[in-house]
Design a protein around this motif. Structure first.
Motif, PDB file in Angstrom:
ATOM      1  N   ALA A 606       0.781  -1.238   0.124  1.00 28.16           N
ATOM      2  CA  ALA A 606       0.020  -0.169  -0.197  1.00 28.16           C
ATOM      3  C   ALA A 606       0.725   1.274   0.075  1.00 28.16           C
ATOM      4  CB  ALA A 606      -0.843   0.130   1.341  1.00 28.16           C
ATOM      5  N   LEU A 607       1.900   1.199   0.792  1.00 25.95           N
ATOM      6  CA  LEU A 607       2.790   2.149   0.808  1.00 25.95           C
ATOM      7  C   LEU A 607       3.625   2.688  -0.414  1.00 25.95           C
ATOM      8  CD1 LEU A 607       4.535   4.567   2.310  1.00 25.95           C
ATOM      9  CD2 LEU A 607       6.204   2.980   2.852  1.00 25.95           C
ATOM     10  N   GLY A 608       3.845   1.693  -1.218  1.00 26.44           N
ATOM     11  CA  GLY A 608       4.577   1.721  -2.515  1.00 26.44           C
ATOM     12  C   GLY A 608       3.502   2.064  -3.534  1.00 26.44           C
ATOM     13  N   ASP A 609       2.309   1.728  -3.342  1.00 31.65           N
ATOM     14  CA  ASP A 609       1.413   1.949  -4.482  1.00 31.65           C
ATOM     15  C   ASP A 609       0.978   3.537  -4.124  1.00 31.65           C
ATOM     16  OD1 ASP A 609      -0.317   1.533  -6.772  1.00 31.65           O
ATOM     17  OD2 ASP A 609      -2.257   1.851  -4.825  1.00 31.65           O
ATOM     18  N   LYS A 610       1.203   4.167  -2.740  1.00 30.19           N
ATOM     19  CA  LYS A 610       0.815   5.344  -2.496  1.00 30.19           C
ATOM     20  C   LYS A 610       1.914   6.280  -3.035  1.00 30.19           C
ATOM     21  CE  LYS A 610      -1.585   6.281   0.908  1.00 30.19           C
ATOM     22  NZ  LYS A 610      -2.256   6.537   2.319  1.00 30.19           N
ATOM     23  N   ILE A 611       3.162   5.882  -2.999  1.00 24.79           N
ATOM     24  CA  ILE A 611       4.224   6.590  -3.404  1.00 24.79           C
ATOM     25  C   ILE A 611       4.341   6.945  -4.811  1.00 24.79           C
ATOM     26  CG2 ILE A 611       6.750   6.702  -3.604  1.00 24.79           C
ATOM     27  CD1 ILE A 611       7.104   5.098  -0.877  1.00 24.79           C
ATOM     28  N   ASP A 612       3.899   5.944  -5.465  1.00 21.80           N
ATOM     29  CA  ASP A 612       4.039   6.060  -7.000  1.00 21.80           C
ATOM     30  C   ASP A 612       3.101   4.502  -7.672  1.00 21.80           C
ATOM     31  OD1 ASP A 612       4.176   5.963  -9.820  1.00 21.80           O
ATOM     32  OD2 ASP A 612       6.314   6.104  -9.930  1.00 21.80           O
ATOM     33  N   SER A 613       1.775   5.118  -8.161  1.00 25.40           N
ATOM     34  CA  SER A 613       1.150   3.795  -8.350  1.00 25.40           C
ATOM     35  C   SER A 613       1.774   2.910  -9.623  1.00 25.40           C
ATOM     36  CB  SER A 613      -0.041   4.544  -9.164  1.00 25.40           C
ATOM     37  OG  SER A 613       0.109   5.246 -10.375  1.00 25.40           O
ATOM     38  N   PHE A 614       2.895   3.395 -10.375  1.00 25.49           N
ATOM     39  CA  PHE A 614       3.500   2.710 -11.274  1.00 25.49           C
ATOM     40  C   PHE A 614       4.385   1.589 -10.791  1.00 25.49           C
ATOM     41  CE2 PHE A 614       3.539   5.196 -15.443  1.00 25.49           C
ATOM     42  CZ  PHE A 614       2.444   5.029 -15.782  1.00 25.49           C
ATOM     43  N   ASN A 615       4.689   1.759  -9.155  1.00 29.89           N
ATOM     44  CA  ASN A 615       5.164   0.635  -8.530  1.00 29.89           C
ATOM     45  C   ASN A 615       4.583  -0.649  -8.582  1.00 29.89           C
ATOM     46  OD1 ASN A 615       7.426   2.344  -7.807  1.00 29.89           O
ATOM     47  ND2 ASN A 615       6.651   2.983  -5.929  1.00 29.89           N
ATOM     48  N   SER A 616       3.309  -0.583  -8.762  1.00 31.99           N
ATOM     49  CA  SER A 616       2.313  -1.763  -8.965  1.00 31.99           C
ATOM     50  C   SER A 616       3.204  -2.725  -9.942  1.00 31.99           C
ATOM     51  CB  SER A 616       1.162  -1.727  -9.028  1.00 31.99           C
ATOM     52  OG  SER A 616       0.817  -0.890 -10.090  1.00 31.99           O
ATOM     53  N   LEU A 617       3.643  -1.930 -11.033  1.00 27.74           N
ATOM     54  CA  LEU A 617       4.482  -3.046 -12.167  1.00 27.74           C
ATOM     55  C   LEU A 617       5.642  -3.763 -11.473  1.00 27.74           C
ATOM     56  CD1 LEU A 617       2.560  -0.648 -13.865  1.00 27.74           C
ATOM     57  CD2 LEU A 617       4.203  -0.994 -15.435  1.00 27.74           C
ATOM     58  N   TYR A 618       6.106  -2.958 -10.876  1.00 30.55           N
ATOM     59  CA  TYR A 618       7.550  -3.755 -10.359  1.00 30.55           C
ATOM     60  C   TYR A 618       7.194  -4.886  -9.329  1.00 30.55           C
ATOM     61  CZ  TYR A 618      10.367  -0.041 -12.215  1.00 30.55           C
ATOM     62  OH  TYR A 618      10.936   0.978 -12.751  1.00 30.55           O
ATOM     63  N   MET A 619       6.238  -4.298  -8.391  1.00 29.48           N
ATOM     64  CA  MET A 619       5.615  -5.502  -7.397  1.00 29.48           C
ATOM     65  C   MET A 619       5.082  -6.584  -8.224  1.00 29.48           C
ATOM     66  SD  MET A 619       4.449  -3.109  -4.281  1.00 29.48           S
ATOM     67  CE  MET A 619       3.211  -2.052  -5.088  1.00 29.48           C
ATOM     68  N   LEU A 620       4.399  -6.427  -9.241  1.00 30.88           N
ATOM     69  CA  LEU A 620       3.651  -7.697  -9.917  1.00 30.88           C
ATOM     70  C   LEU A 620       4.538  -8.764 -10.430  1.00 30.88           C
ATOM     71  CD1 LEU A 620       0.943  -8.878 -10.699  1.00 30.88           C
ATOM     72  CD2 LEU A 620       1.084  -7.495 -12.661  1.00 30.88           C
ATOM     73  N   THR A 642       0.938 -17.902   1.171  1.00 31.87           N
ATOM     74  CA  THR A 642       0.812 -16.213   1.500  1.00 31.87           C
ATOM     75  C   THR A 642       1.440 -15.461   0.537  1.00 31.87           C
ATOM     76  OG1 THR A 642       1.834 -17.045   3.856  1.00 31.87           O
ATOM     77  CG2 THR A 642       2.003 -14.735   3.335  1.00 31.87           C
ATOM     78  N   LEU A 643       2.465 -15.764  -0.286  1.00 32.42           N
ATOM     79  CA  LEU A 643       2.685 -14.817  -1.487  1.00 32.42           C
ATOM     80  C   LEU A 643       1.663 -14.904  -2.396  1.00 32.42           C
ATOM     81  CD1 LEU A 643       6.645 -15.718  -1.805  1.00 32.42           C
ATOM     82  CD2 LEU A 643       5.387 -14.049  -0.476  1.00 32.42           C
ATOM     83  N   GLY A 644       0.991 -15.942  -2.674  1.00 33.56           N
ATOM     84  CA  GLY A 644       0.012 -16.047  -3.596  1.00 33.56           C
ATOM     85  C   GLY A 644      -1.336 -15.242  -3.254  1.00 33.56           C
ATOM     86  N   ASN A 645      -1.489 -14.966  -1.870  1.00 34.07           N
ATOM     87  CA  ASN A 645      -2.507 -14.126  -1.200  1.00 34.07           C
ATOM     88  C   ASN A 645      -2.076 -12.545  -1.543  1.00 34.07           C
ATOM     89  OD1 ASN A 645      -3.991 -16.167  -0.381  1.00 34.07           O
ATOM     90  ND2 ASN A 645      -3.410 -16.110   1.680  1.00 34.07           N
ATOM     91  N   VAL A 646      -0.955 -12.344  -1.273  1.00 32.10           N
ATOM     92  CA  VAL A 646      -0.546 -10.957  -1.623  1.00 32.10           C
ATOM     93  C   VAL A 646      -0.362 -10.507  -2.846  1.00 32.10           C
ATOM     94  CG1 VAL A 646       1.725  -9.351  -1.139  1.00 32.10           C
ATOM     95  CG2 VAL A 646       0.917 -11.200   0.448  1.00 32.10           C
ATOM     96  N   LEU A 647      -0.023 -11.735  -3.827  1.00 34.16           N
ATOM     97  CA  LEU A 647       0.084 -11.354  -5.305  1.00 34.16           C
ATOM     98  C   LEU A 647      -1.537 -10.823  -5.799  1.00 34.16           C
ATOM     99  CD1 LEU A 647       1.330 -11.598  -7.942  1.00 34.16           C
ATOM    100  CD2 LEU A 647       0.602 -13.935  -8.113  1.00 34.16           C
ATOM    101  N   VAL A 648      -2.773 -11.402  -5.344  1.00 34.11           N
ATOM    102  CA  VAL A 648      -3.715 -11.078  -5.602  1.00 34.11           C
ATOM    103  C   VAL A 648      -4.084  -9.486  -5.117  1.00 34.11           C
ATOM    104  CG1 VAL A 648      -6.196 -11.455  -4.958  1.00 34.11           C
ATOM    105  CG2 VAL A 648      -4.831 -13.212  -5.073  1.00 34.11           C
ATOM    106  N   VAL A 650      -1.601  -7.473  -4.998  1.00 31.42           N
ATOM    107  CA  VAL A 650      -0.774  -6.645  -5.993  1.00 31.42           C
ATOM    108  C   VAL A 650      -1.360  -6.389  -7.295  1.00 31.42           C
ATOM    109  CG1 VAL A 650       1.426  -6.669  -7.406  1.00 31.42           C
ATOM    110  CG2 VAL A 650       1.350  -7.144  -4.896  1.00 31.42           C
ATOM    111  N   LYS A 651      -2.224  -7.680  -7.841  1.00 36.57           N
ATOM    112  CA  LYS A 651      -2.869  -7.689  -8.962  1.00 36.57           C
ATOM    113  C   LYS A 651      -3.844  -6.642  -9.007  1.00 36.57           C
ATOM    114  CE  LYS A 651      -3.889  -9.090 -13.383  1.00 36.57           C
ATOM    115  NZ  LYS A 651      -5.170  -8.635 -13.387  1.00 36.57           N
ATOM    116  N   ARG A 652      -4.803  -6.524  -8.016  1.00 36.31           N
ATOM    117  CA  ARG A 652      -5.698  -5.507  -7.728  1.00 36.31           C
ATOM    118  C   ARG A 652      -5.023  -3.988  -7.873  1.00 36.31           C
ATOM    119  NH1 ARG A 652      -7.880  -8.550  -3.122  1.00 36.31           N
ATOM    120  NH2 ARG A 652      -9.197 -10.219  -3.647  1.00 36.31           N
ATOM    121  N   ASN A 653      -3.825  -3.781  -7.334  1.00 39.46           N
ATOM    122  CA  ASN A 653      -3.515  -2.369  -7.437  1.00 39.46           C
ATOM    123  C   ASN A 653      -2.983  -2.040  -8.657  1.00 39.46           C
ATOM    124  OD1 ASN A 653      -3.798  -2.284  -4.538  1.00 39.46           O
ATOM    125  ND2 ASN A 653      -1.630  -2.422  -3.966  1.00 39.46           N
TER     126      ASN A 653
END
Length: 901
Positions: A606-620, A642-648, A650-653
């Motif tokens: 959430a912090l990375g997405d708030k800093i820059d929404s394009f960070n979601s590309l890196y995180m995905l 756990t990583l699969g749940n977090v990936l969901v 990240v995909k939403r972001n």
């Protein structure tokens, strides 16, 4: 029927060495009546084989052919349907049920009676006759013998089988004797009485000879009788001797019986002694625990390696003694009961000592690790638990012993380990994520202490908002995306120049640097968490002796995992974890120990997405790679889930980032006072595509990016058209031409395979609107000339011949000369110069399309000039009327105008 019977015997059964005994004309029940014959036959060779043969008349001729044969031994049931009333139907149960309808009840009864007789005579297995009259089975049908032509085997058509079997053929010897006898009596055929009288006389002669032979042997019979009397006397003497011998052996037998009984008792005693010794040795060998083992269990040092080894060996020996399989009756012995009680006491005592010592080790581990947290608070690394795991693995065999002997204490140790370690890991992981957040935001930990309380999720969110202003969540990816209002190209150029004046780096360079920094930090976070979770899971499996790979992957759904991750926080120390297998137990332990990982990862995302929404590309990309790696190791592991749940998340972001960009496109407002140029969201799509292509190179989630491309490019196309329609300062064709040219250039440079169709569409739209703009603009410099020749073409279209147009009053040669004089070379050059200035005013500098458009206008102008000259030559032949400027003049005008500007 008799003729058919003879024909069947001759044509079908005689060649196969079979005799036909009974026949019935039938057809199948319930179908079209196709008649056939069921025949009961026996073979002429022994052993006799009895068959039921189905014979059918051939379709090609009048002869019969054998269709199918069943062995009578395969017949299970004969069902006559009704034992009282006459009914032609009957069933034969072979491998399946065959239903037949006889041509008459009499034929059916005769056939069934024959089957019954054959069953009684030849088969050991008895056939069941159902619904058959008892009179039919008891009465033997009459035997009818019918003669057949000589040279063929005699066929019996029904009746008593015994009468059939009395006939036997003469063999060759008998036939030869009869022939010799008949040759000696040639008159036998003509005079049978004389032949019979001769045979009678010869028989009397033979009888007399036999009587004389018997009387002559009387003397020999008397001698034989005397010999028999002497033999009887000898037999009597032998019997007397045998009786005396038997009396003597009787006493010997009694003595031997006594000796045998005595030997049996001695052998029995020895056998019992051997068995008793074997039982005692078994108990001593299997239920005797060495004193050294007892001392190790009671007082062994559980802190040293040597002491742990001694205790392990002692515990194994104790377990073997307690698990020995006692033979029947051993458990009733007092010594065995006492030894078992002693073993139970030793087990209880050592289990308490072991559980207490391991609890102390768990507590000590928490204190030791807490002392090392300070040195990791600045670096983005997690403490290493390998030394602690290595020390505890020395107790793995003892934990296995405790699991098999005292599961209650084993379960208690498991809960205590989860409680201590969950608190320890929670402190380590929260501090680790705090450092990651500080490095992402670029602030110091001391500055955060003045503004917020330590380690509170709400405080972290407030810090993030204070770092990035109070305007709420950032919606853009770059400095241009952060503004909802779209400015003109001149304003954006002045803004970018002012930003460059403020620092040495441009805004895009700053964004790239920040994103690269975020990407490295996020990758480091995942790289630190992954080995930590895998090492702890491997340790739990080895230390608590739990199997990791015994059940099929994917036994728990994502929803259950999420529920387990949240509800496990609510378990207290006394509530047992619900597990259905050892693998589920490992999962539950990992959820309890690392319960803070998923929420902390979500906060960091959430912090990375708030800093820059394009960070979601890196995180995905990063999260997809780590999920893929974890699933290759174990698809159902805690880390993979756990990583699969977090990936969901990240995909939403990522989807939200795409939706925000499309929404910003729809909210664009253009300036009414300045020209439009390249629209901001077109430039932003170029930036997004370039960034995405660099991030998603060789990534596993390429399909998600392709879907996002499709949504974005559709939004760009739709909104470019929308802005073009709303534009007042810049012509619609210019807006469409410039922006679609930019889109086409971007797609051609990036070579995105999924947007090939859109690239072609962008090129087509650019070409169409360029042509439209050129044609629209060229209609103004030679306006009167255009109107005049449009009228000429209209007259020709109405049916007037081209050479007669000059006779029209409004389009005669004088009117043509008058219009041409209005456009001398100077006026044309002046009009072209004004057109160039207007085009320059419409087009923006970024796309640099002025020369392209001017060249297209030059070509279109020359095409119009040639068209006008062609009309003059066809409609005004021989008039000598020409334009006051040439194609070369047009080329010179366009070239000089372009150079002057």
């Amino acid at each position: 029927m008799t003729a058919i019977k003879h024909a069947l015997q001759r044509d079908i059964f005689t060649p196969n060495d079979e005799r036909l005994l009974s026949i019935v004309n039938v057809c199948k029940a319930g179908k079209k009546k196709k008649n056939c014959f069921l025949c009961a036959t026996v073979t002429t060779e022994r052993p006799v084989q009895v068959k039921v043969v189905k014979v059918k008349k051939s379709d090609k001729g009048d002869f019969y052919k054998r269709q199918i044969a069943w062995a009578l031994r395969d017949l299970a049931v004969v069902d006559a349907k009704d034992a009282i009333k006459e009914n032609p139907e009957f069933d034969l149960h072979f491998e399946k049920i065959y239903k037949w309808v006889a041509s008459s009840t009499a034929e059916k009864n005769a056939f069934i009676s024959c089957i019954w007789k054959l069953n009684q005579r030849y088969l050991r297995k008895k056939i069941d006759f159902v619904n058959v009259s008892s009179q039919l089975l008891e009465e033997l049908p009459k035997v009818t013998e019918e003669s057949v032509p000589s040279g063929e085997n005699q066929s019996v058509t029904g009746g008593d089988e015994e009468a059939v079997d009395e006939y036997q053929e003469l063999n060759a010897r008998e036939e030869q004797d009869i022939e010799i006898m008949m040759e000696g009596c040639e008159y036998a055929i003509s005079n049978a009485e004389a032949f019979a009288e001769r045979l009678s006389r010869e028989l009397q002669v033979l009888d007399g000879a036999n009587i004389q032979s018997i009387m002559a042997s009387e003397k020999q019979v008397n001698i034989l009788m005397n010999l028999l009397d002497e033999a009887l006397k000898e037999v009597d003497q032998i019997e007397l001797k045998l009786s005396s011998y038997e009396e003597m052996l009787q006493s010997v037998k009694e003595q031997m019986d006594q000796i045998s009984e005595s030997n049996h008792l001695i052998h029995l005693s020895n056998t019992n002694n051997v068995k008793l010794l074997s039982e005692i040795e078994f108990l001593v060998n299997h239920m005797d625990l060495a004193k050294g083992h007892i001392k190790a269990l009671q007082e062994g040092d559980l802190a040293s390696s040597r002491g742990i080894e001694a205790c392990t060996n002692a515990a194994d020996a104790l377990l073997q003694c307690m698990n020995v399989a006692l033979r029947p009756g051993h458990d009733m012995l007092l010594a065995v009961k006492q030894q078992q009680q002693r073993f139970s006491d030793l087990r209880e005592h050592f289990a308490r000592r072991l559980a207490s010592h391991l609890n102390n080790v768990f507590v000590q581990q928490g204190h030791d690790q807490s002392s090392t947290l300070a040195q990791h608070s600045v670096e983005l690394t997690l403490p290493n638990h390998h030394p602690f795991h290595r020390d505890l693995l020395r107790y793995a065999k003892l934990m296995e012993w405790l699991k098999s002997t005292d599961y209650g204490k084993y379960e208690g140790l498991t809960k205590n380990y989860m409680d201590y370690l969950s608190r320890l890991y929670e402190r380590e992981i929260k501090d680790f994520f705090e450092v990651a957040k500080i490095k992402m935001t670029g602030t110091t930990k001391e500055s955060k202490k003045f503004a917020t309380l330590p380690r509170k999720e709400s405080a972290v969110k407030q810090e993030t908002e204070s770092l990035h202003g109070s305007s709420g969540k950032l919606t853009g990816s770059t400095s241009s995306l952060n503004k909802l209002s779209v400015q003109s190209s001149g304003n954006r150029r002045s803004q970018s120049s002012s930003l460059l004046d403020m620092g040495n780096m441009s805004a895009s360079d700053l964004d790239v640097a920040d994103r690269t920094k975020f990407d490295k930090i996020f990758e480091q976070v995942l790289s630190e968490l992954e080995p930590l979770c895998l090492a702890e899971q491997d340790f739990i499996s080895k230390f608590f002796k739990l199997q990791q790979h015994q059940s099929m992957p994917g036994t728990m759904t994502e929803a259950e995992d999420l529920d387990g991750g949240t509800s496990s926080r609510q378990h207290n120390a006394g509530t047992p974890l619900p597990v259905s297998s050892e693998k589920d137990m490992i999962r539950q332990m990992m959820i309890k120990i690392f319960r803070c990982i998923e929420p902390e990862l979500n906060n960091l995302i959430a912090l990375g997405d708030k800093i820059d929404s394009f960070n979601s590309l890196y995180m995905l990309v990063k999260m997809s790679h780590h999920v893929w790696t974890a699933q290759n190791v174990d698809p159902a592991s805690f880390l993979s889930t756990t990583l699969g749940n977090v990936l969901v998340t990240v995909k939403r972001n990522f989807d939200k980032c795409i939706s925000n960009q499309i929404r910003q496109m729809e909210e664009v407002k253009i300036s009414k006072k300045s020209k439009v140029g390249i629209l901001p969201f077109v430039a932003e799509f170029e930036e997004f595509a370039g960034l995405a292509e660099s991030i998603f190179k060789n990534a596993e989630r390429r399909g998600d990016l392709d879907k996002a491309y499709t949504k974005l490019i559709r939004g760009v196309f739709v909104n470019v058209e929308k802005v073009a329609n709303e534009s007042q300062k810049t012509p619609r064709d210019v807006v469409m031409m410039e922006n679609f040219h930019h889109i086409f250039a971007t797609l051609s440079r990036l070579k995105i395979s999924c947007l090939e169709a859109e690239k072609k569409e962008a090129k087509q739209k650019y070409t169409d609107h360029l042509q439209s703009y050129v044609i629209y603009s060229l209609g103004q410099p030679l306006e009167k000339l255009n109107h005049f020749f449009e009228g000429v073409e209209a007259r020709v279209a109405q049916g007037i011949r081209e050479e007669e147009v000059s006779y029209q009053l409004a389009f005669n040669k004088q009117e043509l000369r008058k219009v041409i004089k209005e456009y001398p070379g100077k006026e044309v050059k002046k009009g072209l110069d004004n057109l160039y200035k207007k085009v320059d005013k419409h087009l923006c500098e970024e796309e640099n399309l002025l020369q392209v458009v001017w060249h297209s206008m030059q070509d279109e102008f020359i095409r119009q000039y040639k068209h006008f000259e062609g009309l003059i030559a066809r409609c005004y032949p021989g008039s000598g009327v020409t334009m006051e400027f040439t194609i070369q003049d047009i080329l010179d005008y366009c070239s000089s105008i372009a150079q002057s500007h």
